[in-house]
Scaffold this motif. Structure first.
Motif, PDB file in Angstrom:
ATOM      1  N   THR A   3      23.551  12.371 -56.875  1.00  0.00           N
ATOM      2  CA  THR A   3      22.507  13.351 -57.188  1.00  0.00           C
ATOM      3  C   THR A   3      22.576  13.755 -58.652  1.00  0.00           C
ATOM      4  O   THR A   3      21.548  13.869 -59.332  1.00  0.00           O
ATOM      5  CB  THR A   3      22.657  14.591 -56.282  1.00  0.00           C
ATOM      6  OG1 THR A   3      22.575  14.165 -54.931  1.00  0.00           O
ATOM      7  CG2 THR A   3      21.575  15.616 -56.561  1.00  0.00           C
ATOM      8  N   GLY A   4      23.783  13.960 -59.160  1.00  0.00           N
ATOM      9  CA  GLY A   4      23.963  14.317 -60.566  1.00  0.00           C
ATOM     10  C   GLY A   4      23.479  13.229 -61.504  1.00  0.00           C
ATOM     11  O   GLY A   4      22.905  13.509 -62.562  1.00  0.00           O
ATOM     12  N   HIS A   5      23.715  11.978 -61.118  1.00  0.00           N
ATOM     13  CA  HIS A   5      23.286  10.838 -61.940  1.00  0.00           C
ATOM     14  C   HIS A   5      21.776  10.841 -62.111  1.00  0.00           C
ATOM     15  O   HIS A   5      21.257  10.762 -63.227  1.00  0.00           O
ATOM     16  CB  HIS A   5      23.747   9.533 -61.287  1.00  0.00           C
ATOM     17  CG  HIS A   5      23.135   8.307 -61.885  1.00  0.00           C
ATOM     18  ND1 HIS A   5      23.486   7.842 -63.137  1.00  0.00           N
ATOM     19  CD2 HIS A   5      22.193   7.452 -61.415  1.00  0.00           C
ATOM     20  CE1 HIS A   5      22.784   6.751 -63.408  1.00  0.00           C
ATOM     21  NE2 HIS A   5      22.001   6.498 -62.380  1.00  0.00           N
ATOM     22  N   TRP A   6      21.047  10.943 -60.996  1.00  0.00           N
ATOM     23  CA  TRP A   6      19.583  10.913 -61.061  1.00  0.00           C
ATOM     24  C   TRP A   6      19.033  12.161 -61.741  1.00  0.00           C
ATOM     25  O   TRP A   6      18.044  12.085 -62.477  1.00  0.00           O
ATOM     26  CB  TRP A   6      18.992  10.708 -59.670  1.00  0.00           C
ATOM     27  CG  TRP A   6      19.374   9.369 -59.109  1.00  0.00           C
ATOM     28  CD1 TRP A   6      20.194   9.130 -58.046  1.00  0.00           C
ATOM     29  CD2 TRP A   6      19.000   8.086 -59.613  1.00  0.00           C
ATOM     30  NE1 TRP A   6      20.341   7.776 -57.856  1.00  0.00           N
ATOM     31  CE2 TRP A   6      19.621   7.112 -58.801  1.00  0.00           C
ATOM     32  CE3 TRP A   6      18.200   7.662 -60.662  1.00  0.00           C
ATOM     33  CZ2 TRP A   6      19.456   5.743 -59.015  1.00  0.00           C
ATOM     34  CZ3 TRP A   6      18.040   6.292 -60.870  1.00  0.00           C
ATOM     35  CH2 TRP A   6      18.660   5.357 -60.051  1.00  0.00           C
ATOM     36  N   ALA A   7      19.658  13.303 -61.531  1.00  0.00           N
ATOM     37  CA  ALA A   7      19.226  14.531 -62.202  1.00  0.00           C
ATOM     38  C   ALA A   7      19.413  14.395 -63.711  1.00  0.00           C
ATOM     39  O   ALA A   7      18.572  14.846 -64.501  1.00  0.00           O
ATOM     40  CB  ALA A   7      19.984  15.730 -61.662  1.00  0.00           C
ATOM     41  N   SER A   8      20.501  13.781 -64.115  1.00  0.00           N
ATOM     42  CA  SER A   8      20.762  13.567 -65.537  1.00  0.00           C
ATOM     43  C   SER A   8      19.711  12.653 -66.156  1.00  0.00           C
ATOM     44  O   SER A   8      19.211  12.915 -67.256  1.00  0.00           O
ATOM     45  CB  SER A   8      22.161  12.964 -65.706  1.00  0.00           C
ATOM     46  OG  SER A   8      22.404  12.646 -67.046  1.00  0.00           O
ATOM     47  N   LEU A   9      19.356  11.585 -65.453  1.00  0.00           N
ATOM     48  CA  LEU A   9      18.316  10.687 -65.960  1.00  0.00           C
ATOM     49  C   LEU A   9      16.975  11.401 -66.059  1.00  0.00           C
ATOM     50  O   LEU A   9      16.237  11.218 -67.033  1.00  0.00           O
ATOM     51  CB  LEU A   9      18.188   9.456 -65.065  1.00  0.00           C
ATOM     52  CG  LEU A   9      19.340   8.458 -65.135  1.00  0.00           C
ATOM     53  CD1 LEU A   9      19.110   7.331 -64.139  1.00  0.00           C
ATOM     54  CD2 LEU A   9      19.516   7.909 -66.531  1.00  0.00           C
ATOM     55  N   ALA A  10      16.655  12.229 -65.073  1.00  0.00           N
ATOM     56  CA  ALA A  10      15.402  12.992 -65.103  1.00  0.00           C
ATOM     57  C   ALA A  10      15.396  13.942 -66.301  1.00  0.00           C
ATOM     58  O   ALA A  10      14.363  14.122 -66.961  1.00  0.00           O
ATOM     59  CB  ALA A  10      15.212  13.752 -63.800  1.00  0.00           C
ATOM     60  N   ALA A  11      16.540  14.547 -66.610  1.00  0.00           N
ATOM     61  CA  ALA A  11      16.632  15.460 -67.749  1.00  0.00           C
ATOM     62  C   ALA A  11      16.412  14.718 -69.066  1.00  0.00           C
ATOM     63  O   ALA A  11      15.734  15.228 -69.974  1.00  0.00           O
ATOM     64  CB  ALA A  11      17.990  16.162 -67.753  1.00  0.00           C
ATOM     65  N   VAL A  12      16.961  13.524 -69.185  1.00  0.00           N
ATOM     66  CA  VAL A  12      16.751  12.720 -70.393  1.00  0.00           C
ATOM     67  C   VAL A  12      15.266  12.407 -70.554  1.00  0.00           C
ATOM     68  O   VAL A  12      14.706  12.528 -71.648  1.00  0.00           O
ATOM     69  CB  VAL A  12      17.578  11.420 -70.345  1.00  0.00           C
ATOM     70  CG1 VAL A  12      17.181  10.464 -71.457  1.00  0.00           C
ATOM     71  CG2 VAL A  12      19.068  11.726 -70.426  1.00  0.00           C
ATOM     72  N   ASP A  21      10.815  13.209 -61.231  1.00  0.00           N
ATOM     73  CA  ASP A  21      11.576  13.842 -60.166  1.00  0.00           C
ATOM     74  C   ASP A  21      12.817  13.000 -59.872  1.00  0.00           C
ATOM     75  O   ASP A  21      12.707  11.797 -59.626  1.00  0.00           O
ATOM     76  CB  ASP A  21      10.702  13.961 -58.915  1.00  0.00           C
ATOM     77  CG  ASP A  21      11.433  14.619 -57.778  1.00  0.00           C
ATOM     78  OD1 ASP A  21      11.886  13.893 -56.879  1.00  0.00           O
ATOM     79  OD2 ASP A  21      11.558  15.860 -57.792  1.00  0.00           O
ATOM     80  N   ALA A  22      13.980  13.619 -59.887  1.00  0.00           N
ATOM     81  CA  ALA A  22      15.233  12.896 -59.677  1.00  0.00           C
ATOM     82  C   ALA A  22      15.256  12.185 -58.331  1.00  0.00           C
ATOM     83  O   ALA A  22      15.753  11.054 -58.226  1.00  0.00           O
ATOM     84  CB  ALA A  22      16.414  13.854 -59.789  1.00  0.00           C
ATOM     85  N   LEU A  28      13.067   3.810 -57.528  1.00  0.00           N
ATOM     86  CA  LEU A  28      12.476   2.814 -58.418  1.00  0.00           C
ATOM     87  C   LEU A  28      13.396   1.604 -58.531  1.00  0.00           C
ATOM     88  O   LEU A  28      14.625   1.742 -58.494  1.00  0.00           O
ATOM     89  CB  LEU A  28      12.260   3.401 -59.813  1.00  0.00           C
ATOM     90  CG  LEU A  28      11.217   4.511 -59.931  1.00  0.00           C
ATOM     91  CD1 LEU A  28      11.228   5.083 -61.342  1.00  0.00           C
ATOM     92  CD2 LEU A  28       9.845   3.987 -59.568  1.00  0.00           C
ATOM     93  N   PRO A  29      12.823   0.406 -58.684  1.00  0.00           N
ATOM     94  CA  PRO A  29      13.673  -0.776 -58.873  1.00  0.00           C
ATOM     95  C   PRO A  29      14.462  -0.635 -60.177  1.00  0.00           C
ATOM     96  O   PRO A  29      13.937  -0.163 -61.187  1.00  0.00           O
ATOM     97  CB  PRO A  29      12.690  -1.943 -58.954  1.00  0.00           C
ATOM     98  CG  PRO A  29      11.329  -1.382 -58.856  1.00  0.00           C
ATOM     99  CD  PRO A  29      11.414   0.101 -58.708  1.00  0.00           C
TER     100      PRO A  29
END
Length: 52
Positions: A3-12, A21-22, A28-29
Motif C-alpha cells: 500500500t505504501g509503495h502505490w501511495a508513494s507512486l501516486a504522490a510522485v 489513485d493508489a 495497471l500493467p
C-alpha cells in the motif's frame, strides 16, 4: 508495504500534476526490471538472458 509503495507512486504523480489513485495504479500493467547489483546478489550476471 505494498500500500505504501502505490501511495508513494501516486504522490510522485501528483507532484507532476497528475491525479492518480493508489488503489487503481496497482492494476495497471507494469514491468519490474532488476538492477545489475540485485542480479549479481542473487547469482545472475546482467544480460545473461534470465527472465523472472
Amino acid at each position: 508495504m505494498e500500500t505504501g509503495h502505490w501511495a508513494s507512486l501516486a504522490a510522485v504523480l501528483r507532484r507532476h500534476g497528475i491525479e492518480a489513485d493508489a488503489l487503481e495504479l496497482k492494476w495497471l500493467p507494469h514491468d519490474v526490471v532488476l538492477g545489475e547489483q540485485l542480479l549479481a546478489r542473487i547469482g545472475h550476471q546482467p544480460h545473461d538472458g534470465v527472465q523472472f
